[in-house]
Design a protein around this motif. Structure first.
Motif, PDB file in Angstrom:
ATOM      1  N   LYS A 169       0.822  -1.200   0.000  1.00 49.51           N
ATOM      2  CA  LYS A 169       0.000   0.000   0.000  1.00 49.51           C
ATOM      3  C   LYS A 169       0.866   1.265   0.000  1.00 49.51           C
ATOM      4  CE  LYS A 169      -3.763  -2.443   0.408  1.00 49.51           C
ATOM      5  NZ  LYS A 169      -3.151  -3.757   0.453  1.00 49.51           N
ATOM      6  N   PRO A 170       0.409   2.328  -0.671  1.00 51.15           N
ATOM      7  CA  PRO A 170       1.116   3.619  -0.616  1.00 51.15           C
ATOM      8  C   PRO A 170       1.045   4.211   0.784  1.00 51.15           C
ATOM      9  CG  PRO A 170      -0.392   3.516  -2.489  1.00 51.15           C
ATOM     10  CD  PRO A 170      -0.711   2.347  -1.623  1.00 51.15           C
ATOM     11  N   TYR A 171       2.019   5.040   1.112  1.00 48.62           N
ATOM     12  CA  TYR A 171       2.053   5.699   2.421  1.00 48.62           C
ATOM     13  C   TYR A 171       0.991   6.791   2.452  1.00 48.62           C
ATOM     14  CZ  TYR A 171       3.725   8.531   6.326  1.00 48.62           C
ATOM     15  OH  TYR A 171       3.815   9.245   7.489  1.00 48.62           O
ATOM     16  N   ASP A 172       0.163   6.758   3.487  1.00 51.00           N
ATOM     17  CA  ASP A 172      -0.907   7.747   3.617  1.00 51.00           C
ATOM     18  C   ASP A 172      -0.976   8.172   5.074  1.00 51.00           C
ATOM     19  OD1 ASP A 172      -3.029   9.377   3.261  1.00 51.00           O
ATOM     20  OD2 ASP A 172      -4.532   7.792   3.036  1.00 51.00           O
ATOM     21  N   ASP A 173      -0.263   9.232   5.398  1.00 52.06           N
ATOM     22  CA  ASP A 173      -0.214   9.714   6.775  1.00 52.06           C
ATOM     23  C   ASP A 173       0.039  11.216   6.765  1.00 52.06           C
ATOM     24  OD1 ASP A 173      -0.075   9.942   9.504  1.00 52.06           O
ATOM     25  OD2 ASP A 173       1.058   8.085   9.764  1.00 52.06           O
ATOM     26  N   THR A 174      -0.255  11.818   7.894  1.00 45.88           N
ATOM     27  CA  THR A 174      -0.082  13.281   7.997  1.00 45.88           C
ATOM     28  C   THR A 174       1.330  13.661   8.387  1.00 45.88           C
ATOM     29  OG1 THR A 174      -0.835  13.181  10.305  1.00 45.88           O
ATOM     30  CG2 THR A 174      -2.500  13.602   8.599  1.00 45.88           C
ATOM     31  N   LYS A 175       2.115  12.696   8.870  1.00 43.39           N
ATOM     32  CA  LYS A 175       3.472  13.012   9.306  1.00 43.39           C
ATOM     33  C   LYS A 175       4.399  13.149   8.108  1.00 43.39           C
ATOM     34  CE  LYS A 175       3.723  11.303  14.035  1.00 43.39           C
ATOM     35  NZ  LYS A 175       4.491  10.472  14.976  1.00 43.39           N
ATOM     36  N   HIS A 176       5.127  14.234   8.069  1.00 41.84           N
ATOM     37  CA  HIS A 176       6.091  14.485   7.011  1.00 41.84           C
ATOM     38  C   HIS A 176       7.268  15.259   7.600  1.00 41.84           C
ATOM     39  CE1 HIS A 176       3.551  13.019   3.723  1.00 41.84           C
ATOM     40  NE2 HIS A 176       2.530  13.649   4.327  1.00 41.84           N
ATOM     41  N   GLY A 177       8.326  15.356   6.835  1.00 50.15           N
ATOM     42  CA  GLY A 177       9.479  16.167   7.238  1.00 50.15           C
ATOM     43  C   GLY A 177      10.196  15.601   8.445  1.00 50.15           C
ATOM     44  N   LEU A 178      10.589  16.483   9.380  1.00 52.39           N
ATOM     45  CA  LEU A 178      11.361  16.067  10.551  1.00 52.39           C
ATOM     46  C   LEU A 178      10.553  15.145  11.457  1.00 52.39           C
ATOM     47  CD1 LEU A 178      13.138  19.423  11.474  1.00 52.39           C
ATOM     48  CD2 LEU A 178      14.132  17.422  10.356  1.00 52.39           C
ATOM     49  N   ALA A 179       9.234  15.386  11.549  1.00 52.87           N
ATOM     50  CA  ALA A 179       8.402  14.524  12.394  1.00 52.87           C
ATOM     51  C   ALA A 179       8.451  13.078  11.909  1.00 52.87           C
ATOM     52  CB  ALA A 179       6.964  15.039  12.392  1.00 52.87           C
ATOM     53  N   LEU A 180       8.553  12.886  10.602  1.00 55.68           N
ATOM     54  CA  LEU A 180       8.631  11.536  10.042  1.00 55.68           C
ATOM     55  C   LEU A 180       9.963  10.864  10.353  1.00 55.68           C
ATOM     56  CD1 LEU A 180       7.097   9.481   8.286  1.00 55.68           C
ATOM     57  CD2 LEU A 180       8.178  10.503   6.293  1.00 55.68           C
ATOM     58  N   LEU A 181      11.043  11.667  10.464  1.00 53.54           N
ATOM     59  CA  LEU A 181      12.369  11.094  10.726  1.00 53.54           C
ATOM     60  C   LEU A 181      12.456  10.450  12.097  1.00 53.54           C
ATOM     61  CD1 LEU A 181      14.694  13.854   9.233  1.00 53.54           C
ATOM     62  CD2 LEU A 181      14.157  11.638   8.253  1.00 53.54           C
ATOM     63  N   PHE A 182      11.661  10.929  13.051  1.00 50.06           N
ATOM     64  CA  PHE A 182      11.724  10.398  14.413  1.00 50.06           C
ATOM     65  C   PHE A 182      10.692   9.300  14.647  1.00 50.06           C
ATOM     66  CE2 PHE A 182      13.546  14.662  14.712  1.00 50.06           C
ATOM     67  CZ  PHE A 182      14.745  14.389  15.373  1.00 50.06           C
ATOM     68  N   ASP A 183      10.009   8.868  13.633  1.00 49.14           N
ATOM     69  CA  ASP A 183       9.053   7.760  13.729  1.00 49.14           C
ATOM     70  C   ASP A 183       9.458   6.706  12.697  1.00 49.14           C
ATOM     71  OD1 ASP A 183       6.950   6.030  13.932  1.00 49.14           O
ATOM     72  OD2 ASP A 183       5.418   7.600  14.040  1.00 49.14           O
ATOM     73  N   GLN A 184      10.239   5.704  13.166  1.00 48.40           N
ATOM     74  CA  GLN A 184      10.813   4.733  12.234  1.00 48.40           C
ATOM     75  C   GLN A 184       9.749   3.879  11.558  1.00 48.40           C
ATOM     76  OE1 GLN A 184      13.845   2.369  14.074  1.00 48.40           O
ATOM     77  NE2 GLN A 184      15.421   3.912  13.741  1.00 48.40           N
ATOM     78  N   ASP A 185       8.657   3.570  12.269  1.00 46.59           N
ATOM     79  CA  ASP A 185       7.618   2.732  11.661  1.00 46.59           C
ATOM     80  C   ASP A 185       7.004   3.421  10.448  1.00 46.59           C
ATOM     81  OD1 ASP A 185       7.992   0.744  13.542  1.00 46.59           O
ATOM     82  OD2 ASP A 185       6.555   1.630  14.939  1.00 46.59           O
ATOM     83  N   ARG A 186       6.647   4.682  10.612  1.00 48.46           N
ATOM     84  CA  ARG A 186       6.053   5.411   9.491  1.00 48.46           C
ATOM     85  C   ARG A 186       7.096   5.743   8.427  1.00 48.46           C
ATOM     86  NH1 ARG A 186       2.864   7.000  13.848  1.00 48.46           N
ATOM     87  NH2 ARG A 186       0.618   6.958  13.426  1.00 48.46           N
ATOM     88  N   LEU A 187       8.321   6.007   8.887  1.00 50.20           N
ATOM     89  CA  LEU A 187       9.383   6.278   7.915  1.00 50.20           C
ATOM     90  C   LEU A 187       9.651   5.050   7.048  1.00 50.20           C
ATOM     91  CD1 LEU A 187      11.541   8.176   6.803  1.00 50.20           C
ATOM     92  CD2 LEU A 187      13.088   7.363   8.597  1.00 50.20           C
ATOM     93  N   ALA A 188       9.603   3.855   7.668  1.00 47.47           N
ATOM     94  CA  ALA A 188       9.792   2.614   6.893  1.00 47.47           C
ATOM     95  C   ALA A 188       8.677   2.439   5.868  1.00 47.47           C
ATOM     96  CB  ALA A 188       9.840   1.413   7.841  1.00 47.47           C
TER      97      ALA A 188
END
Length: 679
Positions: free
Chosen positions: A325-344
């Motif tokens: 599935k494509p990534y569909d979340d509101t987290k982007h940028g620096l906030a995404l870097l500190f969340d490895q699950d969503r970054l993966a």
């Protein structure tokens, strides 16, 4: 449950080793660079010390020589006589204006001495080296060998010059010069951390030596002829250069009677180098800790990314073709870097224009779509095969029943032939009972009528046999056409299997390309190489399954072709049988006509008994023809029976093959139905 292996530890160790290797290379490079810089620094400081020492010494001598030359030209010394009182005043004035000048003196040819220190009464200046040397120099400045002054402990040298008055009387003017200024200059020099500079006379007497060298800092006035440094200095034929000592490195320069050299001890660089090593070790530890933390996070991130692909391939192994599935979340940028699950999830989403993981996910989804399309096609075709096999099974059962009916008709025809043969036999015996014929004319008439009815029935049965046989031939031709269609369908299945095989081959090529790209990526691509290897294993399994399906279909195709050939032969034989049946019907009609004629003849027997012999011969001939036709019909019937039995055996075999095909189609449909394709 056995713990899964991971390349994270290997990647971390390789990163640690890489960083450690870089640190070692940088540290060694820095060590060598700083060592060279420090060595150059010491070399420059040594050379500068030599230059400064000799320049200071030369300046001292030049100023002294200039003063001597000036005094030698003074009018007091150029008169007719040497006025010691006037000379004293002039010398006192010169001495007072020059602090470097320890003593000044003037000695006459007759032994008189003008000086400012007490000397013994027996002191004869004409015996002193400075006096003798000046006389020998004959108007040039003479320098004595440096010596240590007993009164102040300073190194001193005497510069002297011979003068003559108007009468040609000889006098020697001398100045005692201290090397104190040279000592101050040398003490102000910094030659590395353990360096020293030395000014020594040609005979080995130390004029000045200042510095921190443990081995090559000497006391003034000491003779160092036996010292290693002076020995090598004396042995060198060069005016300047570099010499290696057992405990240091020496730069030297020979300037007349005075030599200068500067030495740096071998351990001079240890302090700076030890400090550099200490700093490098601390930096290495800090960098390794940072790299360990970074590699730990990167390894976790890579594991999470690969987990997305591993779950997808595990689902494929279970028959579930789910897309990533494509990534569909509101987290982007620096906030995404500190969340490895969503970054993966972001790094592993399908994107044809993204980075390598995105492209791999995109290609994976393309593979799922292509495989799903092919599997759906196989599913549809397997249903068609199942339907066709059911139809063929019903048709083969109908054909078997029709064949059994043809066999029964053939048996009846054979029985009729036997009866006809018996009639011929009886007709041959007719000549024996011809005498009783008239008595039994009426009975014969009755029998003839019955025979006519039987012939009529025979014609009707023959027509029925003909109609049934034509219907059977039509069914056999339909069977032949159905078997041809079945063969075409099997060929279509072969094409589908070829498509599946091609897809498996392309998947294998894709996995191979992924392995190559992983290999080109080096250590970072080892994770991708494992994924590509799993894809290649799945492709190999698909290829093996496709090969098994191909083998089964080839067997079905071969059986179908054999059945098609046998059915074709059967159809050809049926045409012959049709001809035989037509001939049998014709013969039966002839029998019927003759039988009708026989009835008429019997009715006219009474009226034409005289012609009985002719009628008998004619009847016998006709019956023989009937017998021959009947035997031929019987043979044809037997052949029809044999062909029918063969057709029946073939149809039984065909029915068995159709049953196997039906089982295969159901098994294939069951396998295909196990795949769950995401649309």
């Amino acid at each position: 449950m056995q713990k899964r292996k991971s390349i994270g530890k290997t990647i971390g160790i390789m990163l640690m080793l890489t960083v450690l290797l870089v640190i070692i290379i940088v540290s060694v490079g820095s060590y060598l660079s700083i060592k060279n810089l420090l060595t150059d620094r010491n070399q420059l400081s040594q050379q500068s010390a030599l230059k400064t020492t000799l320049t200071n010494k030369d300046n001292l001598r030049q100023s002294t020589q200039k003063e001597l030359s000036k005094l030698a030209k003074n009018s007091v010394l150029q008169g007719n006589n040497y006025d010691t009182q006037a000379i004293r005043q002039i010398l006192h004035a010169v001495k007072s204006g020059n602090q470097e000048m320890l003593q000044i003196e003037f000695a006459t040819f007759d032994g008189k001495l003008v000086t400012f220190t007490k000397v013994p009464a027996s002191f004869n200046p004409r015996t002193r080296p400075w006096y003798k040397g000046a006389v020998q120099a004959n108007g040039k400045v003479h320098w004595t060998t440096p010596y240590k002054d007993a009164s102040n402990g300073q190194m001193v040298t005497t510069a002297s010059i011979m003068v003559k008055n108007a009468k040609g009387q000889v006098g020697v003017l001398g100045i005692d010069v201290s090397y104190k200024s040279v000592d101050k200059t040398l003490s102000s020099l910094n030659i590395g951390r353990t360096g020293s500079a030395t000014l020594v006379s040609k005979d080995g007497t130390v004029i000045s030596s200042e510095g921190k060298s443990k081995y090559y800092t000497f006391k003034t006035g000491k003779n160092i002829k036996k010292n290693e440094a002076f020995k090598k200095l004396s042995a060198s034929s060069a005016k300047s250069g570099k010499l290696t000592l057992s405990n240091g490195t020496m730069y030297f320069k020979k300037a007349g009677r005075d030599w200068a050299f500067a030495v740096v001890d071998n351990n001079d660089l240890n302090t700076e180098l030890y400090s550099l090593i200490k700093v490098s070790v601390i930096v290495a530890i800090v960098v390794l800790l940072l790299e360990w933390l970074i590699s730990l996070n990167i390894t976790k991130l890579v594991k999470k990314i690969t987990a997305v692909f591993l779950r997808a391939f595990e689902n494929i192994g279970k028959g579930k073709y789910d897309k990533i599935k494509p990534y569909d979340d509101t987290k982007h940028g620096l906030a995404l870097l500190f969340d490895q699950d969503r970054l993966a999830l972001k790094l592993s989403e399908p994107d044809s224009d993204g980075q390598e993981f995105n492209q791999l996910a995109y290609d994976y989804n393309q593979m799922v779509a292509s495989s799903g399309k092919v599997i759906n096609q196989v599913k549809q075709e397997s249903k068609n095969v199942a339907d066709r096999s059911n139809s063929l099974l019903g048709l083969s059962q109908q054909t078997s029943k029709a064949t059994e009916e043809v066999t029964g008709i053939a048996q009846v025809t054979t029985s009729q032939a036997q009866e006809t043969q018996n009639s011929v036999t009886k007709l041959k015996d007719l000549s024996g009972i011809i005498k009783d014929m008239r008595a039994e004319v009426k009975q014969m008439t009755t029998r003839s009528q019955k025979s006519g009815k039987l012939n009529q029935q025979n014609l009707e049965i023959s027509d029925h046999v003909n109609q049934s046989w034509q219907h059977e031939v039509t069914k056999m031709r339909e069977l032949l056409q159905s078997m041809g269609n079945l063969n075409d369908q099997i060929q279509s299945i072969n094409k589908i299997v070829a498509v599946i095989s091609e897809i498996s081959h392309q998947t294998n090529l894709l996995a191979l390309n992924a392995s190559i790209e992983a290999a080109s990526a080096g250590e970072a691509g080892k994770g991708f190489a494992v994924v590509a290897s799993e894809i290649r294993k799945l492709s190999n399994q698909s290829r093996e399954s496709t090969k098994q399906i191909t083998d089964i279909i080839d067997k079905i195709r071969q059986d179908s072709e054999d059945m098609l050939k046998k059915t074709t032969v059967s159809v050809e034989g049926s045409q012959k049988q049709t001809d035989l049946i037509d001939r049998a019907i014709g013969s039966s009609k002839n029998v019927f006509s003759i039988n009708q004629q026989l009835i008429k003849d019997i009715q006219t027997i009474e009226q034409a008994s005289q012609k009985i012999e002719q009628v008998q011969s004619k009847i016998q001939e006709n019956l023989e023809n009937i017998s021959a036709s009947t035997e031929e019909n019987s043979a044809g019937s037997e052949e029809v029976s044999a062909n029918s039995e063969e057709v029946q055996a073939t149809m039984e075999e065909f029915t068995n093959h159709v049953g196997e095909l039906q089982k295969t189609s159901k098994a294939l449909q069951k396998v295909v139905d196990s795949f769950q394709i995401e649309k």
